[in-house]
Scaffold this motif. Sequence first.
Motif, PDB file in Angstrom:
ATOM      1  N   ALA A  99       0.846  -1.198   0.000  1.00  0.00           N
ATOM      2  CA  ALA A  99       0.000   0.000   0.000  1.00  0.00           C
ATOM      3  C   ALA A  99       0.879   1.245   0.000  1.00  0.00           C
ATOM      4  CB  ALA A  99      -0.920   0.000   1.206  1.00  0.00           C
ATOM      5  N   ARG A 100       0.442   2.228  -0.740  1.00  0.00           N
ATOM      6  CA  ARG A 100       1.192   3.481  -0.896  1.00  0.00           C
ATOM      7  C   ARG A 100       0.729   4.496   0.145  1.00  0.00           C
ATOM      8  NH1 ARG A 100       3.052   5.634  -5.841  1.00  0.00           N
ATOM      9  NH2 ARG A 100       4.168   7.584  -5.468  1.00  0.00           N
ATOM     10  N   GLU A 101       1.649   5.028   0.900  1.00  0.00           N
ATOM     11  CA  GLU A 101       1.298   6.064   1.873  1.00  0.00           C
ATOM     12  C   GLU A 101       0.953   7.365   1.147  1.00  0.00           C
ATOM     13  OE1 GLU A 101       0.820   5.816   5.083  1.00  0.00           O
ATOM     14  OE2 GLU A 101       1.303   3.678   5.023  1.00  0.00           O
ATOM     15  N   VAL A 102       0.048   8.147   1.728  1.00  0.00           N
ATOM     16  CA  VAL A 102      -0.372   9.400   1.097  1.00  0.00           C
ATOM     17  C   VAL A 102       0.713  10.454   1.275  1.00  0.00           C
ATOM     18  CG1 VAL A 102      -2.787   8.863   1.547  1.00  0.00           C
ATOM     19  CG2 VAL A 102      -1.528  10.263   3.179  1.00  0.00           C
ATOM     20  N   PRO A 103       0.755  11.449   0.382  1.00  0.00           N
ATOM     21  CA  PRO A 103       1.723  12.543   0.547  1.00  0.00           C
ATOM     22  C   PRO A 103       1.505  13.296   1.855  1.00  0.00           C
ATOM     23  CG  PRO A 103       0.749  12.571  -1.647  1.00  0.00           C
ATOM     24  CD  PRO A 103      -0.035  11.591  -0.856  1.00  0.00           C
ATOM     25  N   ALA A 104       2.568  13.810   2.404  1.00  0.00           N
ATOM     26  CA  ALA A 104       2.485  14.528   3.678  1.00  0.00           C
ATOM     27  C   ALA A 104       1.629  15.775   3.583  1.00  0.00           C
ATOM     28  CB  ALA A 104       3.898  14.889   4.154  1.00  0.00           C
ATOM     29  N   ASP A 105       1.519  16.354   2.389  1.00  0.00           N
ATOM     30  CA  ASP A 105       0.743  17.590   2.230  1.00  0.00           C
ATOM     31  C   ASP A 105      -0.669  17.346   1.687  1.00  0.00           C
ATOM     32  OD1 ASP A 105       1.801  16.756  -0.197  1.00  0.00           O
ATOM     33  OD2 ASP A 105       2.071  18.784  -0.981  1.00  0.00           O
ATOM     34  N   LEU A 106      -1.147  16.102   1.724  1.00  0.00           N
ATOM     35  CA  LEU A 106      -2.515  15.829   1.274  1.00  0.00           C
ATOM     36  C   LEU A 106      -3.493  16.459   2.258  1.00  0.00           C
ATOM     37  CD1 LEU A 106      -4.349  14.310  -0.767  1.00  0.00           C
ATOM     38  CD2 LEU A 106      -4.316  12.384   0.832  1.00  0.00           C
ATOM     39  N   PRO A 107      -4.359  17.369   1.800  1.00  0.00           N
ATOM     40  CA  PRO A 107      -5.267  18.057   2.729  1.00  0.00           C
ATOM     41  C   PRO A 107      -6.394  17.149   3.201  1.00  0.00           C
ATOM     42  CG  PRO A 107      -5.721  18.739   0.485  1.00  0.00           C
ATOM     43  CD  PRO A 107      -4.502  17.866   0.421  1.00  0.00           C
ATOM     44  N   PRO A 108      -7.096  17.541   4.256  1.00  0.00           N
ATOM     45  CA  PRO A 108      -8.235  16.749   4.734  1.00  0.00           C
ATOM     46  C   PRO A 108      -9.336  16.670   3.675  1.00  0.00           C
ATOM     47  CG  PRO A 108      -7.559  18.340   6.393  1.00  0.00           C
ATOM     48  CD  PRO A 108      -6.823  18.687   5.134  1.00  0.00           C
TER      49      PRO A 108
ATOM     50  N   SER B 121     -14.449  20.776   7.557  1.00  0.00           N
ATOM     51  CA  SER B 121     -15.603  19.889   7.459  1.00  0.00           C
ATOM     52  C   SER B 121     -15.494  18.669   8.365  1.00  0.00           C
ATOM     53  CB  SER B 121     -15.778  19.408   6.023  1.00  0.00           C
ATOM     54  OG  SER B 121     -14.806  18.432   5.722  1.00  0.00           O
ATOM     55  N   PHE B 122     -14.314  18.429   8.947  1.00  0.00           N
ATOM     56  CA  PHE B 122     -14.060  17.280   9.809  1.00  0.00           C
ATOM     57  C   PHE B 122     -14.198  15.950   9.066  1.00  0.00           C
ATOM     58  CE2 PHE B 122     -13.941  20.342  12.959  1.00  0.00           C
ATOM     59  CZ  PHE B 122     -15.147  21.000  13.114  1.00  0.00           C
ATOM     60  N   GLY B 123     -14.140  15.967   7.763  1.00  0.00           N
ATOM     61  CA  GLY B 123     -14.256  14.719   7.017  1.00  0.00           C
ATOM     62  C   GLY B 123     -15.670  14.192   7.107  1.00  0.00           C
ATOM     63  N   ARG B 124     -16.390  14.250   6.026  1.00  0.00           N
ATOM     64  CA  ARG B 124     -17.820  13.959   6.063  1.00  0.00           C
ATOM     65  C   ARG B 124     -18.153  12.636   6.744  1.00  0.00           C
ATOM     66  NH1 ARG B 124     -17.261  17.204   1.503  1.00  0.00           N
ATOM     67  NH2 ARG B 124     -16.240  15.611   0.269  1.00  0.00           N
ATOM     68  N   ALA B 125     -17.350  11.602   6.520  1.00  0.00           N
ATOM     69  CA  ALA B 125     -17.667  10.282   7.051  1.00  0.00           C
ATOM     70  C   ALA B 125     -17.535  10.214   8.565  1.00  0.00           C
ATOM     71  CB  ALA B 125     -16.761   9.238   6.410  1.00  0.00           C
ATOM     72  N   TRP B 126     -16.665  11.001   9.141  1.00  0.00           N
ATOM     73  CA  TRP B 126     -16.356  10.880  10.563  1.00  0.00           C
ATOM     74  C   TRP B 126     -16.877  12.066  11.372  1.00  0.00           C
ATOM     75  CZ3 TRP B 126     -14.930   6.120  11.337  1.00  0.00           C
ATOM     76  CH2 TRP B 126     -14.242   5.439  10.319  1.00  0.00           C
TER      77      TRP B 126
ATOM     78  N   SER C 117     -21.303   7.015  -6.941  1.00  0.00           N
ATOM     79  CA  SER C 117     -22.541   7.557  -6.402  1.00  0.00           C
ATOM     80  C   SER C 117     -22.335   8.002  -4.965  1.00  0.00           C
ATOM     81  CB  SER C 117     -23.637   6.497  -6.449  1.00  0.00           C
ATOM     82  OG  SER C 117     -24.791   6.919  -5.749  1.00  0.00           O
ATOM     83  N   THR C 118     -23.035   9.061  -4.569  1.00  0.00           N
ATOM     84  CA  THR C 118     -23.090   9.400  -3.151  1.00  0.00           C
ATOM     85  C   THR C 118     -23.440   8.148  -2.369  1.00  0.00           C
ATOM     86  OG1 THR C 118     -23.658  11.736  -3.447  1.00  0.00           O
ATOM     87  CG2 THR C 118     -24.414  10.673  -1.425  1.00  0.00           C
ATOM     88  N   ASP C 119     -22.678   7.859  -1.337  1.00  0.00           N
ATOM     89  CA  ASP C 119     -22.844   6.603  -0.600  1.00  0.00           C
ATOM     90  C   ASP C 119     -22.758   6.896   0.891  1.00  0.00           C
ATOM     91  OD1 ASP C 119     -22.202   4.082   0.727  1.00  0.00           O
ATOM     92  OD2 ASP C 119     -21.961   3.251  -1.289  1.00  0.00           O
ATOM     93  N   TYR C 120     -23.885   6.785   1.576  1.00  0.00           N
ATOM     94  CA  TYR C 120     -23.903   7.126   2.993  1.00  0.00           C
ATOM     95  C   TYR C 120     -23.216   6.057   3.837  1.00  0.00           C
ATOM     96  CZ  TYR C 120     -27.213  10.461   1.155  1.00  0.00           C
ATOM     97  OH  TYR C 120     -27.788  11.457   0.405  1.00  0.00           O
ATOM     98  N   GLY C 121     -23.126   4.839   3.336  1.00  0.00           N
ATOM     99  CA  GLY C 121     -22.379   3.813   4.043  1.00  0.00           C
ATOM    100  C   GLY C 121     -20.893   4.109   4.024  1.00  0.00           C
ATOM    101  N   LEU C 122     -20.384   4.525   2.865  1.00  0.00           N
ATOM    102  CA  LEU C 122     -18.979   4.908   2.749  1.00  0.00           C
ATOM    103  C   LEU C 122     -18.711   6.288   3.341  1.00  0.00           C
ATOM    104  CD1 LEU C 122     -18.149   3.722  -0.889  1.00  0.00           C
ATOM    105  CD2 LEU C 122     -17.342   2.711   1.254  1.00  0.00           C
ATOM    106  N   GLY C 123     -19.785   7.044   3.559  1.00  0.00           N
ATOM    107  CA  GLY C 123     -19.606   8.366   4.148  1.00  0.00           C
ATOM    108  C   GLY C 123     -19.100   9.400   3.177  1.00  0.00           C
ATOM    109  N   TRP C 124     -19.326   9.175   1.867  1.00  0.00           N
ATOM    110  CA  TRP C 124     -18.918  10.229   0.936  1.00  0.00           C
ATOM    111  C   TRP C 124     -20.129  10.772   0.198  1.00  0.00           C
ATOM    112  CZ3 TRP C 124     -15.007   6.895  -2.316  1.00  0.00           C
ATOM    113  CH2 TRP C 124     -15.679   5.984  -3.117  1.00  0.00           C
ATOM    114  N   SER C 125     -20.008  12.039  -0.156  1.00  0.00           N
ATOM    115  CA  SER C 125     -21.116  12.722  -0.827  1.00  0.00           C
ATOM    116  C   SER C 125     -20.561  13.595  -1.933  1.00  0.00           C
ATOM    117  CB  SER C 125     -21.896  13.580   0.179  1.00  0.00           C
ATOM    118  OG  SER C 125     -22.927  14.296  -0.467  1.00  0.00           O
ATOM    119  N   PHE C 126     -21.240  13.579  -3.076  1.00  0.00           N
ATOM    120  CA  PHE C 126     -20.836  14.392  -4.220  1.00  0.00           C
ATOM    121  C   PHE C 126     -21.945  15.382  -4.515  1.00  0.00           C
ATOM    122  CE2 PHE C 126     -18.811  10.204  -4.781  1.00  0.00           C
ATOM    123  CZ  PHE C 126     -17.484  10.608  -4.639  1.00  0.00           C
ATOM    124  N   GLY C 127     -21.641  16.660  -4.319  1.00  0.00           N
ATOM    125  CA  GLY C 127     -22.680  17.657  -4.453  1.00  0.00           C
ATOM    126  C   GLY C 127     -23.754  17.383  -3.418  1.00  0.00           C
ATOM    127  N   ASP C 128     -24.980  17.552  -3.782  1.00  0.00           N
ATOM    128  CA  ASP C 128     -26.111  17.275  -2.896  1.00  0.00           C
ATOM    129  C   ASP C 128     -26.719  15.938  -3.302  1.00  0.00           C
ATOM    130  OD1 ASP C 128     -28.184  17.347  -1.151  1.00  0.00           O
ATOM    131  OD2 ASP C 128     -29.324  18.892  -2.194  1.00  0.00           O
TER     132      ASP C 128
END
Length: 446
Positions: free
Chosen positions: A117-126, A132-137, A407-418
């Motif tokens: 697995a590839r680690e994310v860049p140190a400057d990857l923003p939230p 927003s505290f990360g929509r899923a959490w 697709s917007t997925d409430y189980g995955l905790g991600w949302s695209f637009g409304d």
Amino acid sequence: MTNETSFDALFRQLRRDAVLLHKPYPPYAGPRTNSKFGGLPKLPARYEWPRTSKGKPLHFFAQIDCGDITFKSPLPKRGVLFFFGCDDDEQVWHQEGPTTDNCAVIYALDAFAGTPAREVPADLPPIGGYWSFGRAWREVMRESDPGPNVHIEWPIQPLPLDTWPDTLFEDEDQSQSFLERLHLWRTDTKFRQTAHAFGEQQRQYEHLLEQVRADAFTKATGETPIVDPYPPAQDTNAAREIFFHVEKGPEAYPQYWISIHYATRALLHRPRSLMSPSVELTEEGVVAIAEDWLRRSNEIGVDEPVSGEDRSAIRAWLLSMDSPRIPAPLNNATTMVFESLVATIRSWAGDPDRAARLTPHVYEAMRFRFSSFVYGRVHCSQMLGNAPSAQNPQPPDNPEIVLLNLSTDYGLGWSFGDGGFCTYWIMQNDLARRDFSKAWGLIEGH
């Protein structure tokens, strides 16, 4: 559809093959694949992590191992497709010519299940920006917490899917302007009758479409739709069902310290809203107890099972917050229990062995929260075919191919637009040449 109707021939004509990116539930229930949503990509080190033209790193959405697609499709037979995009607060992807600066697709023939697995860049923003505290959490975070920059990991099972366009497309005379057609509507009875008949056909088609799509999803997965996935008080009912399933033993809530960890974080997210009006409890006292449980979860380790003594103690504490004015037990701590289980399932979904540690009654009670049916409509991600659109449905003969539709997925905790979609497009000839560098993307909300 079960009965033959005048629309059967039309649906057969418009049907297109697609690849359903199925999210098995429970997450350990599907076959082991190298395809997944979120987590860390198994991207070989020789590939640079995609960035915008201004140097901003992109978030990782999904990896699709073409070898997991065991049925016929125009996608490659092998290799892994990695999808990245800018998942900031605005989610505006500006298209400049044939490409989009805010997303990228990498096709790697040298990526495999055993690739580290590839680690994310140190400057990857939230995710969602810094506020927003990360929509899923969101429900288990405090304002002082740094937002996550990695999406929830969930395995993908690619399945064949029948698809249809969102709408019917009238054969219009392209030489006529809008004003000319409006004039004909006002003055030409035959034109008006034809347009009215098409409009009626359109309404009937759209009425039948959701059921046809639901039937196609059931055909692909064997899962039947949840008619009303969010009836009143479902969160509360699920929390109580799990909490009172058994009082003692390894199947009693909480089974593992990870659920204590997130239950206390849910309280610390907004303690006053979960407080009982009882005079015996103070906000400061409840917060202090929650902080102590949170500290212990970190010291002992969230993967560890909870001892009988600790389980009895935290169950008694949760029940002590009940309001005497509400007869139902666990009336104030249901939010803590429910959000702790949402977060536990999400945290362990990417690891089948961990996910299998939760007992079946937990998954069954929480099924509605992770369902692919939201308010009676199918919400699922796919590749190819006629993909649903939030704003601009594409005609069946569109030369642009839907490479991926998230697709917007409430189980995955991600949302695209409304409640919309994140769509990656590619031209037919570029797909045939396996040139995924020219794919572009668009996020559309309702």
